[in-house]
Design a protein around this motif. Structure first.
Motif, PDB file in Angstrom:
ATOM      1  N   VAL A 168       0.843  -1.202   0.000  1.00 10.79           N
ATOM      2  CA  VAL A 168       0.000   0.000   0.000  1.00 10.79           C
ATOM      3  C   VAL A 168       0.875   1.248   0.000  1.00 10.79           C
ATOM      4  O   VAL A 168       0.711   2.152  -0.821  1.00 10.79           O
ATOM      5  CB  VAL A 168      -0.943   0.012   1.221  1.00 10.79           C
ATOM      6  CG1 VAL A 168      -1.671   1.351   1.308  1.00 10.79           C
ATOM      7  CG2 VAL A 168      -1.936  -1.115   1.128  1.00 10.79           C
ATOM      8  N   PHE A 169       1.841   1.295   0.924  1.00 12.19           N
ATOM      9  CA  PHE A 169       2.688   2.486   1.042  1.00 12.19           C
ATOM     10  C   PHE A 169       3.542   2.682  -0.206  1.00 12.19           C
ATOM     11  O   PHE A 169       3.673   3.798  -0.700  1.00 12.19           O
ATOM     12  CB  PHE A 169       3.589   2.390   2.277  1.00 12.19           C
ATOM     13  CG  PHE A 169       2.915   2.868   3.532  1.00 12.19           C
ATOM     14  CD1 PHE A 169       1.978   2.081   4.160  1.00 12.19           C
ATOM     15  CD2 PHE A 169       3.203   4.110   4.054  1.00 12.19           C
ATOM     16  CE1 PHE A 169       1.337   2.514   5.303  1.00 12.19           C
ATOM     17  CE2 PHE A 169       2.565   4.559   5.204  1.00 12.19           C
ATOM     18  CZ  PHE A 169       1.641   3.759   5.830  1.00 12.19           C
ATOM     19  N   ALA A 172       1.285   3.972  -3.056  1.00 14.79           N
ATOM     20  CA  ALA A 172       0.709   5.296  -2.786  1.00 14.79           C
ATOM     21  C   ALA A 172       1.790   6.376  -2.791  1.00 14.79           C
ATOM     22  O   ALA A 172       1.631   7.421  -3.422  1.00 14.79           O
ATOM     23  CB  ALA A 172      -0.026   5.285  -1.446  1.00 14.79           C
ATOM     24  N   PHE A 247      -3.474  -5.212  -2.413  1.00 14.01           N
ATOM     25  CA  PHE A 247      -2.981  -4.078  -1.621  1.00 14.01           C
ATOM     26  C   PHE A 247      -2.292  -3.047  -2.501  1.00 14.01           C
ATOM     27  O   PHE A 247      -2.320  -1.855  -2.207  1.00 14.01           O
ATOM     28  CB  PHE A 247      -2.083  -4.572  -0.493  1.00 14.01           C
ATOM     29  CG  PHE A 247      -2.879  -5.180   0.607  1.00 14.01           C
ATOM     30  CD1 PHE A 247      -3.617  -4.375   1.455  1.00 14.01           C
ATOM     31  CD2 PHE A 247      -2.952  -6.553   0.760  1.00 14.01           C
ATOM     32  CE1 PHE A 247      -4.407  -4.929   2.439  1.00 14.01           C
ATOM     33  CE2 PHE A 247      -3.739  -7.121   1.737  1.00 14.01           C
ATOM     34  CZ  PHE A 247      -4.463  -6.300   2.577  1.00 14.01           C
ATOM     35  N   GLY A 251      -3.243   0.821  -2.643  1.00 16.76           N
ATOM     36  CA  GLY A 251      -2.222   1.868  -2.616  1.00 16.76           C
ATOM     37  C   GLY A 251      -2.393   2.847  -3.772  1.00 16.76           C
ATOM     38  O   GLY A 251      -2.241   4.061  -3.595  1.00 16.76           O
ATOM     39  N   VAL A 254      -5.255   5.127  -2.817  1.00 14.07           N
ATOM     40  CA  VAL A 254      -4.810   6.113  -1.822  1.00 14.07           C
ATOM     41  C   VAL A 254      -3.954   7.185  -2.511  1.00 14.07           C
ATOM     42  O   VAL A 254      -4.139   8.389  -2.305  1.00 14.07           O
ATOM     43  CB  VAL A 254      -4.006   5.429  -0.691  1.00 14.07           C
ATOM     44  CG1 VAL A 254      -3.301   6.461   0.186  1.00 14.07           C
ATOM     45  CG2 VAL A 254      -4.922   4.549   0.144  1.00 14.07           C
ATOM     46  N   ALA A 264      -1.027  10.812   2.293  1.00 13.40           N
ATOM     47  CA  ALA A 264      -1.051   9.443   1.777  1.00 13.40           C
ATOM     48  C   ALA A 264      -0.664   8.442   2.857  1.00 13.40           C
ATOM     49  O   ALA A 264      -1.291   7.396   2.995  1.00 13.40           O
ATOM     50  CB  ALA A 264      -0.122   9.312   0.575  1.00 13.40           C
ATOM     51  N   SER A 265       0.373   8.779   3.660  1.00 14.92           N
ATOM     52  CA  SER A 265       0.774   7.775   4.649  1.00 14.92           C
ATOM     53  C   SER A 265      -0.249   7.711   5.775  1.00 14.92           C
ATOM     54  O   SER A 265      -0.499   6.637   6.319  1.00 14.92           O
ATOM     55  CB  SER A 265       2.205   8.011   5.147  1.00 14.92           C
ATOM     56  OG  SER A 265       2.255   9.104   5.994  1.00 14.92           O
ATOM     57  N   ALA A 268      -3.063   5.620   4.286  1.00 12.69           N
ATOM     58  CA  ALA A 268      -2.665   4.212   4.178  1.00 12.69           C
ATOM     59  C   ALA A 268      -2.750   3.530   5.550  1.00 12.69           C
ATOM     60  O   ALA A 268      -3.215   2.395   5.666  1.00 12.69           O
ATOM     61  CB  ALA A 268      -1.251   4.114   3.617  1.00 12.69           C
ATOM     62  N   ASN A 269      -2.340   4.272   6.595  1.00 14.09           N
ATOM     63  CA  ASN A 269      -2.429   3.705   7.942  1.00 14.09           C
ATOM     64  C   ASN A 269      -3.877   3.457   8.355  1.00 14.09           C
ATOM     65  O   ASN A 269      -4.200   2.443   8.963  1.00 14.09           O
ATOM     66  CB  ASN A 269      -1.772   4.642   8.963  1.00 14.09           C
ATOM     67  CG  ASN A 269      -0.312   4.302   9.155  1.00 14.09           C
ATOM     68  OD1 ASN A 269       0.042   3.127   9.170  1.00 14.09           O
ATOM     69  ND2 ASN A 269       0.523   5.312   9.272  1.00 14.09           N
ATOM     70  N   VAL A 272      -4.917   0.263   6.606  1.00 12.07           N
ATOM     71  CA  VAL A 272      -4.275  -1.013   6.920  1.00 12.07           C
ATOM     72  C   VAL A 272      -4.359  -1.393   8.400  1.00 12.07           C
ATOM     73  O   VAL A 272      -4.551  -2.556   8.729  1.00 12.07           O
ATOM     74  CB  VAL A 272      -2.791  -1.008   6.455  1.00 12.07           C
ATOM     75  CG1 VAL A 272      -2.141  -2.341   6.765  1.00 12.07           C
ATOM     76  CG2 VAL A 272      -2.705  -0.724   4.968  1.00 12.07           C
TER      77      VAL A 272
END
Lengths: 348, 309
Positions: A168-169, A172, A247, A251, A254, A264-265, A268-269, A272
């Protein structure tokens, strides 16, 4: 070098030259693996300690059950005092044919367990003394693979979670950073297809996820943790790959919706973390309340986790591929289509 | 349909006819027409917000104009024209680099997007004077070095037309002059250069022709020298105050007007040669300054307001 390869290489270098990213990709999930692995290493195998005074066939038989740990004491008075103080759950004394058993009723379950064991041993010895063959016999064995240990649950859980976070990270942040720094715009001014950019990112994501998986499985397999792969573990590979793609799609969504790396982070958190806690990543899902098990069915992490565990731990056959693969494929298609719809080359 | 007729063989790299682009109520580009010949160094000048960048982006094919036509090397750049892309090089206003890559790696990556080999990367580093910084990461370069790298990235596939958006913005004077040398070297290779700047003095030095833009429109377009000459502005001869008596100055041959402030005495003239030789005869050349009209005066004349970048 082709555009595809050089873009993939550029992403890979951006990835491994960033220490923070490396930490959160490899070390951070490993910390969970090591902590949980060590914490639960002896869970279930822990023996109950009972005070023992004197010697005789019953004491010997109790020691041989392997369930109780016997702590020698010189006198029953001393052992009983320890039971009364709560230092021992029970104490047993054998003098010739006379047995004395004292237990603390404060912990009913444990007292019941110990008493059941003591009664069982005494009855068995009594029966053996009559020289009669037992009429009823019980065939006992556990249903899981004989190698079952907590590490077998923990490794797939932490692995799915670590791979999900990284996928994801990675997707993104690359998207947001490249759009913000106008790299996407610059790429668009070159004769390169959007699919080339996309597939190079997918390949890097899958590559990183496979390295993560190898490291997590390798650490889990160390003697100190003792992870063992059962016969059908190869079937976990398609589930794993589809999970990575699901995932990755999340990402991309996101990244398409957020304008800054910070946003974005954070997003993402938010996506997830709840998934990790509700999908059986850190503890077996069958121990959670029914509503949580129901809710977690909507999460791709739950299906990735379940699917991988089915083959890595439970040794199920290929028919168990159906549900996780279908659910994860649906995620890839639906989330991927939405992100393609909302994707923008540059901030408007 | 008519495109090949319009552009066939007349050496025009860019032909823009009456393009317009509005954002809400703001007419960012309000009827711009221009044409740039092959090999020409063309500057679009004007203060921030004049519509220079939007004009450039429409020509590059990054934006669709609301109306009007663009012909870039005889083709329409919009919608995204893959056949045209290898023939144009674009340096964006923000330095768009891949994260954590060295100067050489940036160039090699961009080169590969055009199917160009890594050998060009080294050549480009030489051209922009960054050969000794090849293995330095982009974020460790100075502002001027980043700009030069960014231009090298735009040139790596050997395009015919180069677009540069404010390449010298935010650079110190030394870095600006270094970049001028690079730009001149590029022009010598026969490239057509379209560039925007808000430094009028720089455009005067570098450009073959300039278009002065303000509020979405082109106010004037010509060679810088022609624009300045067209102003027919007097030459200003400045002397230190007290070094020369004012009545004498007013009596000099060719002196149209004399003014004084705290520091200096200024003689306006349309016959500077006469004034200067008369001053030389009187031994009054110490500390003398001669200022002719510049593009800033052209801007003042066109807009009625002082030029502020």
């Amino acid at each position: 070098m082709t555009a595809f390869r050089s873009l993939a290489l550029a992403m890979l270098k951006g990835f491994y030259r960033d220490r923070a990213t490396l930490f959160f990709t490899f070390v951070f999930p490993l910390m969970f693996l090591v902590v949980f692995g060590l914490l639960f290493r002896d869970a279930g195998a822990e023996k109950i300690t009972v005070g023992a005074v004197g010697e005789g066939p019953v004491i010997t038989a109790l020691r041989e059950t392997g369930v109780l740990e016997l702590e020698r004491h010189d006198s029953m008075d001393e052992a009983v005092r320890l039971v009364r103080d709560g230092d021992l759950p029970a104490a047993i004394e054998q003098r010739g044919e006379a047995l004395t058993f004292r237990f603390a009723a404060s912990d009913q379950t444990q007292a019941g367990t110990i008493r059941g064991i003591v009664d069982g041993v005494v009855n068995q010895l009594n029966l053996a003394d009559t020289n009669q063959a037992p009429r009823y016999t019980v065939d006992t064995s556990n249903v899981e693979d004989s190698s079952l240990k907590p590490i077998q649950y923990i490794t797939p859980g932490v692995m799915s979670w670590g791979v999900a976070v990284t996928s994801v990270f990675g997707a993104a942040l690359t998207l947001v950073n490249w759009r913000k720094k106008q790299v996407l715009r610059r790429i668009r001014l070159a004769p390169v297809r959007a699919t080339t950019v996309l597939t190079s990112r997918v390949v890097v994501t899958i590559g990183v996820a496979m390295v993560q998986a190898l490291i997590f499985l390798g650490i889990g397999a160390l003697p100190v943790f003792g992870l063992q792969l059962v016969g059908t573990w190869v079937l976990a590979v398609p589930v794993f790959l589809l999970g990575v793609l699901a995932f990755f799609a999340i990402g991309m969504l996101v990244g398409a919706l957020c304008r800054t790396e910070e946003a974005a982070s954070g997003a993402a958190n938010i996506v997830v973390l709840p998934m990790a806690f509700l999908s059986g990543t850190f503890f077996p899902i069958d121990q959670s309340p029914a509503w949580m098990q129901a809710v977690s069915n909507v999460f791709p992490l739950r299906h990735m986790n379940d699917g991988i565990m089915d083959f890595l731990v439970r040794g199920r056959d290929a028919s168990a591929l159906l549900v996780p693969c279908l659910v994860l494929t649906a995620f890839v298609v639906v989330v991927g289509a939405i992100s393609a719809k909302v994707f923008q080359w540059e901030d408007s | 349909m008519f495109s090949h007729v319009i552009n066939a063989g007349n050496g025009a790299a860019v032909v823009v006819e009456d393009i317009r682009k509005a954002y809400g109520d703001l007419n960012a580009v309000d009827g711009v027409s221009l044409s740039v010949s092959e090999g020409e160094f063309f500057g679009i000048l004007g203060p921030n917000g004049a519509g220079k960048t939007t004009t450039l982006e429409i020509i590059e094919g990054l934006r669709e104009p609301d109306s009007g036509t663009v012909r870039l090397l005889g083709e329409s750049p919009w919608p995204r024209n893959s056949a045209l892309l290898p023939r144009i090089g674009v340096q964006l206003q923000a330095s768009s680099f891949f994260e954590k890559l060295t100067a050489r790696e940036q160039l090699e990556t961009f080169a590969s997007l055009y199917g160009v080999g890594a050998a060009r990367a080294a050549e480009m580093l030489d051209l922009v004077g960054l050969a000794d910084k090849a293995d330095t990461r982009e974020d460790k370069l100075s502002g001027g070095q980043r700009q030069r790298l960014s231009i090298a990235c735009a040139l790596v596939h050997d395009p015919d037309v180069l677009f540069l958006d404010e390449p010298t913005a935010a650079l110190d004077p030394q870095a600006r002059r270094n970049l001028w040398d690079v730009l001149r070297a590029i022009q010598e290779r026969g490239k057509t250069i379209l560039y925007t700047t808000h430094y009028l003095d720089e455009a005067e030095i570098l450009c073959d022709r300039v278009a002065i833009m303000d509020r979405g429109r082109i106010l004037a377009m010509d060679r810088p020298a022609a624009l300045v000459r067209g102003l027919d502005a007097p030459t200003q001869v400045r002397l230190e105050r007290g070094s020369f008596p004012r009545p004498d100055a007013e009596a000099l041959p060719g002196a149209d007007q004399v003014s004084e402030d705290e520091q200096s005495l200024t003689i306006s003239t349309r016959r500077p040669a006469d004034v200067l030789s008369a001053l030389a005869d009187r031994g009054a050349l110490d500390g003398l300054q001669v200022r002719t009209a510049t593009l800033e005066d052209v801007f003042l004349d066109l807009t009625g307001r002082e030029y502020r970048a």
